[in-house]
Write a protein that holds these residues in place. Sequence first.
Motif, PDB file in Angstrom:
ATOM      1  N   SER A 283       5.655  -0.174   0.269  1.00  0.00           N
ATOM      2  CA  SER A 283       6.356  -0.914  -0.786  1.00  0.00           C
ATOM      3  C   SER A 283       5.669  -0.715  -2.124  1.00  0.00           C
ATOM      4  O   SER A 283       6.318  -0.451  -3.145  1.00  0.00           O
ATOM      5  CB  SER A 283       6.403  -2.409  -0.437  1.00  0.00           C
ATOM      6  N   ALA A 284       4.352  -0.820  -2.124  1.00  0.00           N
ATOM      7  CA  ALA A 284       3.604  -0.668  -3.376  1.00  0.00           C
ATOM      8  C   ALA A 284       3.787   0.723  -3.968  1.00  0.00           C
ATOM      9  O   ALA A 284       4.036   0.880  -5.171  1.00  0.00           O
ATOM     10  CB  ALA A 284       2.125  -0.953  -3.129  1.00  0.00           C
ATOM     11  N   LEU A 285       3.692   1.748  -3.120  1.00  0.00           N
ATOM     12  CA  LEU A 285       3.791   3.117  -3.619  1.00  0.00           C
ATOM     13  C   LEU A 285       5.202   3.430  -4.114  1.00  0.00           C
ATOM     14  O   LEU A 285       5.385   4.229  -5.030  1.00  0.00           O
ATOM     15  CB  LEU A 285       3.386   4.098  -2.517  1.00  0.00           C
TER      16      LEU A 285
ATOM     17  N   PRO B 190      13.889  12.178  -1.202  1.00  0.00           N
ATOM     18  CA  PRO B 190      12.948  11.810  -2.272  1.00  0.00           C
ATOM     19  C   PRO B 190      12.649  10.308  -2.279  1.00  0.00           C
ATOM     20  O   PRO B 190      13.022   9.573  -3.189  1.00  0.00           O
ATOM     21  CB  PRO B 190      13.689  12.251  -3.538  1.00  0.00           C
ATOM     22  N   GLU B 191      11.982   9.872  -1.236  1.00  0.00           N
ATOM     23  CA  GLU B 191      11.706   8.450  -1.045  1.00  0.00           C
ATOM     24  C   GLU B 191      10.280   8.257  -0.535  1.00  0.00           C
ATOM     25  O   GLU B 191       9.712   9.146   0.097  1.00  0.00           O
ATOM     26  CB  GLU B 191      12.647   7.860   0.011  1.00  0.00           C
ATOM     27  N   VAL B 192       9.742   7.068  -0.775  1.00  0.00           N
ATOM     28  CA  VAL B 192       8.564   6.621  -0.039  1.00  0.00           C
ATOM     29  C   VAL B 192       9.092   5.982   1.236  1.00  0.00           C
ATOM     30  O   VAL B 192       9.861   5.019   1.190  1.00  0.00           O
ATOM     31  CB  VAL B 192       7.732   5.610  -0.843  1.00  0.00           C
ATOM     32  N   ALA B 193       8.722   6.548   2.371  1.00  0.00           N
ATOM     33  CA  ALA B 193       9.326   6.138   3.634  1.00  0.00           C
ATOM     34  C   ALA B 193       8.255   5.901   4.699  1.00  0.00           C
ATOM     35  O   ALA B 193       7.086   6.268   4.537  1.00  0.00           O
ATOM     36  CB  ALA B 193      10.315   7.203   4.106  1.00  0.00           C
ATOM     37  N   ILE B 194       8.695   5.294   5.785  1.00  0.00           N
ATOM     38  CA  ILE B 194       7.853   5.096   6.968  1.00  0.00           C
ATOM     39  C   ILE B 194       8.560   5.747   8.150  1.00  0.00           C
ATOM     40  O   ILE B 194       9.742   5.474   8.397  1.00  0.00           O
ATOM     41  CB  ILE B 194       7.607   3.605   7.252  1.00  0.00           C
ATOM     42  N   TYR B 195       7.836   6.622   8.854  1.00  0.00           N
ATOM     43  CA  TYR B 195       8.398   7.259  10.046  1.00  0.00           C
ATOM     44  C   TYR B 195       7.651   6.760  11.273  1.00  0.00           C
ATOM     45  O   TYR B 195       6.429   6.888  11.370  1.00  0.00           O
ATOM     46  CB  TYR B 195       8.289   8.783   9.963  1.00  0.00           C
TER      47      TYR B 195
ATOM     48  N   ALA C 162       5.060  -6.414  -3.935  1.00  0.00           N
ATOM     49  CA  ALA C 162       4.827  -5.133  -4.612  1.00  0.00           C
ATOM     50  C   ALA C 162       5.581  -5.069  -5.935  1.00  0.00           C
ATOM     51  O   ALA C 162       5.073  -4.556  -6.937  1.00  0.00           O
ATOM     52  CB  ALA C 162       5.246  -3.981  -3.702  1.00  0.00           C
ATOM     53  N   LYS C 163       6.791  -5.610  -5.943  1.00  0.00           N
ATOM     54  CA  LYS C 163       7.603  -5.582  -7.161  1.00  0.00           C
ATOM     55  C   LYS C 163       6.978  -6.440  -8.254  1.00  0.00           C
ATOM     56  O   LYS C 163       6.961  -6.057  -9.431  1.00  0.00           O
ATOM     57  CB  LYS C 163       9.020  -6.063  -6.845  1.00  0.00           C
ATOM     58  N   LEU C 164       6.451  -7.594  -7.884  1.00  0.00           N
ATOM     59  CA  LEU C 164       5.774  -8.441  -8.869  1.00  0.00           C
ATOM     60  C   LEU C 164       4.530  -7.740  -9.423  1.00  0.00           C
ATOM     61  O   LEU C 164       4.264  -7.792 -10.628  1.00  0.00           O
ATOM     62  CB  LEU C 164       5.394  -9.781  -8.244  1.00  0.00           C
TER      63      LEU C 164
ATOM     64  N   GLY D  27      15.593   0.647  -4.718  1.00  0.00           N
ATOM     65  CA  GLY D  27      16.294   0.514  -3.443  1.00  0.00           C
ATOM     66  C   GLY D  27      15.755  -0.606  -2.583  1.00  0.00           C
ATOM     67  O   GLY D  27      16.026  -0.664  -1.385  1.00  0.00           O
ATOM     68  N   GLU D  28      15.003  -1.520  -3.199  1.00  0.00           N
ATOM     69  CA  GLU D  28      14.323  -2.579  -2.451  1.00  0.00           C
ATOM     70  C   GLU D  28      15.215  -3.760  -2.098  1.00  0.00           C
ATOM     71  O   GLU D  28      14.841  -4.610  -1.288  1.00  0.00           O
ATOM     72  CB  GLU D  28      13.100  -3.075  -3.235  1.00  0.00           C
TER      73      GLU D  28
END
Length: 245
Positions: free
Chosen positions: A5-7, A51-56, A214-216, A239-240
């Motif tokens: 989330s932060a990244l 083109p995303e920060v993702a978790i696999y 993370a957004k804050l 996209g959050e």
Amino acid sequence: AYSASALSFTLEDLNKPVIFTGSQIPLGQIRSDALDNIIGSLIIAGFYTVPEVAIYFHNELYRGNRCQKVDANGFHAFSSPNYPPLAKVGIDININHKLVRNFSQKPLRIQKITPPKIAVMHLFPGFDSSLISALATQSIDGIILRTYGVGNAPVNDKKLLLALEDAHNRGLVIVNCTQCYQGSVDMGGYETGSALESVGVISGTDMTTEAALAKLFYLFSTNLNQQQIEQQIGLNIRGELSPIL
């Protein structure tokens, strides 16, 4: 989920995949899930446009700022309660391109984060509103309030509303996130939610607590004032959250 989330907010105009993965059983053990997770991540990162920060994890690719860790021991360790997987891996690799964020033509920018002081407060029966009053007198910047259902709180407790109003008047940004695993805050749905809105609490819609935090961190690092941050909280930046129709 916190790191992804932060990244996702730190990396602006991202045009390459950034994929987090890991394992529930260490790589050196026979039954480890590490190799499958690493190979799946590398194939998606190397051969597909995501083109995303993702978790696999466990054959599924999730948007990072939509994820939560849901199982401490099972292989299906992560889930995305309010957004479908970006990809599923079996015999074939199926990327759901309609869900993937658009490719950016701009150069990558990295937002430096100056961590604000944020408190996460989980409401429960018997919650003492003096805790909020005590926090408000300290040098903190915001509160994530984890509420019941669609964003409700025991507003018959007038001290709670007064404490929240005082905190808001002192300049704190207060974000309402549901305690529920799935669903969204709707502060107009019940009188209790409307009461929170009237004292300055902002809806976190369907953001996870990890994404809201993370957004804050990101928004406070861009030197916006309280009103500007509150306006940005409800906007879909990375996209959050799901846009309110």
